[in-house]
Design an enzyme around this catalytic site. Structure first.
Site, PDB file in Angstrom:
ATOM      1  N   TYR A 142      -4.880  91.383   0.819  1.00  8.70           N
ATOM      2  CA  TYR A 142      -3.845  90.579   0.169  1.00  8.70           C
ATOM      3  C   TYR A 142      -2.892  89.982   1.206  1.00  8.70           C
ATOM      4  CZ  TYR A 142      -5.501  93.082  -4.008  1.00  8.70           C
ATOM      5  OH  TYR A 142      -6.272  93.618  -5.002  1.00  8.70           O
ATOM      6  N   HIS A 196     -13.096  98.078  -1.436  1.00  8.38           N
ATOM      7  CA  HIS A 196     -12.690  96.951  -2.294  1.00  8.38           C
ATOM      8  C   HIS A 196     -13.854  96.425  -3.151  1.00  8.38           C
ATOM      9  CE1 HIS A 196      -9.275  93.763  -2.377  1.00  8.38           C
ATOM     10  NE2 HIS A 196      -9.841  93.854  -3.535  1.00  8.38           N
TER      11      HIS A 196
HETATM   12  N1  NAP Z   1      -9.889  95.390  -6.887  1.00  4.05           N
HETATM   13  C1  NAP Z   1      -9.969  94.096  -7.078  1.00  4.05           C
HETATM   14  O1  NAP Z   1     -10.962  93.450  -6.767  1.00  4.05           O
HETATM   15  C2  NAP Z   1      -8.787  93.392  -7.690  1.00  4.05           C
HETATM   16  C3  NAP Z   1      -8.919  92.071  -8.161  1.00  4.05           C
HETATM   17  C4  NAP Z   1      -7.817  91.480  -8.775  1.00  4.05           C
HETATM   18  C5  NAP Z   1      -6.631  92.183  -8.887  1.00  4.05           C
HETATM   19  N2  NAP Z   1      -6.508  93.459  -8.384  1.00  4.05           N
HETATM   20  C6  NAP Z   1      -5.256  94.214  -8.478  1.00  4.05           C
HETATM   21  O2  NAP Z   1      -4.809  94.211  -9.830  1.00  4.05           O
HETATM   22  C7  NAP Z   1      -3.503  93.650  -9.881  1.00  4.05           C
HETATM   23  C8  NAP Z   1      -3.275  92.917 -11.176  1.00  4.05           C
HETATM   24  O3  NAP Z   1      -4.194  91.867 -11.342  1.00  4.05           O
HETATM   25  P1  NAP Z   1      -3.813  90.313 -11.159  1.00  4.05           P
HETATM   26  O4  NAP Z   1      -2.661  90.181 -10.261  1.00  4.05           O
HETATM   27  O5  NAP Z   1      -5.087  89.629 -10.790  1.00  4.05           O
HETATM   28  O6  NAP Z   1      -3.487  89.823 -12.630  1.00  4.05           O
HETATM   29  P2  NAP Z   1      -2.520  90.297 -13.818  1.00  4.05           P
HETATM   30  O7  NAP Z   1      -1.749  91.495 -13.473  1.00  4.05           O
HETATM   31  O8  NAP Z   1      -3.383  90.315 -15.052  1.00  4.05           O
HETATM   32  O9  NAP Z   1      -1.560  89.037 -13.964  1.00  4.05           O
HETATM   33  C9  NAP Z   1      -0.627  88.688 -12.999  1.00  4.05           C
HETATM   34  C10 NAP Z   1      -0.026  87.327 -13.393  1.00  4.05           C
HETATM   35  O10 NAP Z   1       0.613  87.446 -14.660  1.00  4.05           O
HETATM   36  C11 NAP Z   1       2.021  87.125 -14.549  1.00  4.05           C
HETATM   37  N3  NAP Z   1       2.735  88.112 -15.377  1.00  4.05           N
HETATM   38  C12 NAP Z   1       2.929  89.420 -15.143  1.00  4.05           C
HETATM   39  N4  NAP Z   1       3.593  90.018 -16.152  1.00  4.05           N
HETATM   40  C13 NAP Z   1       3.816  89.038 -17.071  1.00  4.05           C
HETATM   41  C14 NAP Z   1       4.445  89.015 -18.340  1.00  4.05           C
HETATM   42  N5  NAP Z   1       4.984  90.110 -18.864  1.00  4.05           N
HETATM   43  N6  NAP Z   1       4.485  87.835 -19.013  1.00  4.05           N
HETATM   44  C15 NAP Z   1       3.944  86.709 -18.493  1.00  4.05           C
HETATM   45  N7  NAP Z   1       3.323  86.673 -17.296  1.00  4.05           N
HETATM   46  C16 NAP Z   1       3.270  87.831 -16.592  1.00  4.05           C
HETATM   47  C17 NAP Z   1       2.344  87.231 -13.087  1.00  4.05           C
HETATM   48  O11 NAP Z   1       3.331  86.292 -12.739  1.00  4.05           O
HETATM   49  P3  NAP Z   1       4.747  86.720 -12.063  1.00  4.05           P
HETATM   50  O12 NAP Z   1       4.401  87.491 -10.813  1.00  4.05           O
HETATM   51  O13 NAP Z   1       5.398  85.425 -11.800  1.00  4.05           O
HETATM   52  O14 NAP Z   1       5.453  87.560 -13.083  1.00  4.05           O
HETATM   53  C18 NAP Z   1       1.026  86.848 -12.429  1.00  4.05           C
HETATM   54  O15 NAP Z   1       0.899  85.439 -12.350  1.00  4.05           O
HETATM   55  C19 NAP Z   1      -3.448  92.752  -8.634  1.00  4.05           C
HETATM   56  O16 NAP Z   1      -2.132  92.356  -8.314  1.00  4.05           O
HETATM   57  C20 NAP Z   1      -4.116  93.633  -7.634  1.00  4.05           C
HETATM   58  O17 NAP Z   1      -3.224  94.638  -7.182  1.00  4.05           O
HETATM   59  C21 NAP Z   1      -7.582  94.067  -7.822  1.00  4.05           C
END
Ligand code: NAP
Length: 280
Positions: free
Chosen positions: A56, A114
């Site tokens: 990241y 990962h």
């Molecule tokens: N292992 C893997 O391959 C992998 C892949 C993807 C993700 N991940 C991990 O999982 C975590 C979460 O997944 P993600 O970041 O892909 O997606 P997510 O958590 O589903 O969504 C994050 C997005 O939603 C917004 N958001 C968050 N809370 C909200 C709410 N209450 N209302 C409206 N919008 C909201 C955030 O914007 P704001 O920040 O502006 O609030 C951001 O744009 C990642 O950050 C990472 O740590 C791991």
């Protein structure tokens, strides 16, 4: 403090089921203060599982997390991930050392592969076991492993020590419910649900909005409650906005009726057959 859903790791350690993700944090210096404030807010509210990765923002996310958890390290269950191409016997150890330096800590609570790469699982597992023996990590696990990958992992030496599998799982990606989730539940391996609100894309779904309104809740809260309802599932929503972090925390307080779970099933049908694990 946090009398809400917890997940028990194979080691017996119990941790809060709701954490925070940090993908895309650290990309822009101007956002650092907000990102740090969001991680601190999550910890303050008991969402103490903090997920990052060497990938990241090329390590800058780990640096942001490091700044955020300074003086709070003991309260945090810290998770990072190694790139598959670093997951060799020596490479995993060196990558972990670099992550620890960026995070300003002497150990990770959980270190994940990962996604699967070209190094044999046995080699990566033995590196993880060495890191554990040396006190650099407390637990290790995997990410983006489908059921057949988990079975293969469990067949290699020490593979059964896997402490978690982090996968794409949310209302609009229910494939894991067909076989991967039951497999992990029956083998005692928690699932960390990544992109639990589908990066925001599911929040405009009309049925989700209708149900959320009935509870004076938000669509994000209902989407997270759907995951928290399941044994051994840990959603890690990312937000760089402390108010949204607090909103997400509210998911643990929702009690959805059977009727509304059924309405959600109709809007987001569970899988009827095997669906290969998807990745973002
Ligand atoms: N292992 C893997 O391959 C992998 C892949 C993807 C993700 N991940 C991990 O999982 C975590 C979460 O997944 P993600 O970041 O892909 O997606 P997510 O958590 O589903 O969504 C994050 C997005 O939603 C917004 N958001 C968050 N809370 C909200 C709410 N209450 N209302 C409206 N919008 C909201 C955030 O914007 P704001 O920040 O502006 O609030 C951001 O744009 C990642 O950050 C990472 O740590 C791991």
């Amino acid at each position: 403090m946090f009398d809400d859903p917890t997940v028990t790791l194979p080691s017996g350690t119990s941790i809060p089921a709701l954490g925070i993700g940090t993908w895309n944090m650290g990309e822009t210096t101007a956002d650092a203060a907000q990102e740090i404030a969001s991680i601190r807010k999550a910890i303050e509210l008991g969402m103490t599982v903090v997920d990052t990765a060497e990938m990241y923002a090329d390590g800058r996310s780990e640096e942001i997390v490091g700044e955020a958890i300074q003086s709070l390290r003991d309260d945090v269950f810290l998770v990072s991930k190694v790139y598959p191409y670093n997951a060799s016997a020596q490479g995993a150890i060196e990558a972990c050392e670099r992550s620890l330096k960026r995070l300003g800590t002497d150990h990770l609570d959980l270190y994940l592969l990962h996604w699967r790469g070209s190094y044999p699982l046995e080699e990566t597992v033995s590196a993880f076991e060495k890191l554990k023996a040396d006190g650099k990590i407390r637990n290790w696990g995997v990410s983006n492993f489908d059921t057949d990958d988990m079975e293969e992992l469990f067949s290699v030496t020490d593979g059964k020590n896997c402490a978690a599998n982090q996968v794409l799982y949310n209302l609009s990606r229910r494939g894991p419910e067909y076989d991967l989730l039951p497999w992990c539940q029956s083998h005692g391996v928690p699932i960390m649900a990544y992109s639990p609100i589908e990066q925001g894309r599911i929040l405009s779904n009309h049925e989700l909005i209708r149900i959320a309104k009935a509870y004076q809740a938000t669509p994000a809260q209902v989407a997270l409650a759907f995951l928290l309802e399941r044994d051994g599932v840990m959603p890690i929503p990312k937000s760089s906005n402390p108010e949204r972090v607090a909103e997400n925390r509210g998911a643990t307080e929702l009690e959805i009726t059977d009727e509304d779970w059924a309405a959600l099933d109709a809007a987001f049908p569970p899988p009827q057959k095997k669906v290969s694990l998807e990745m973002l």
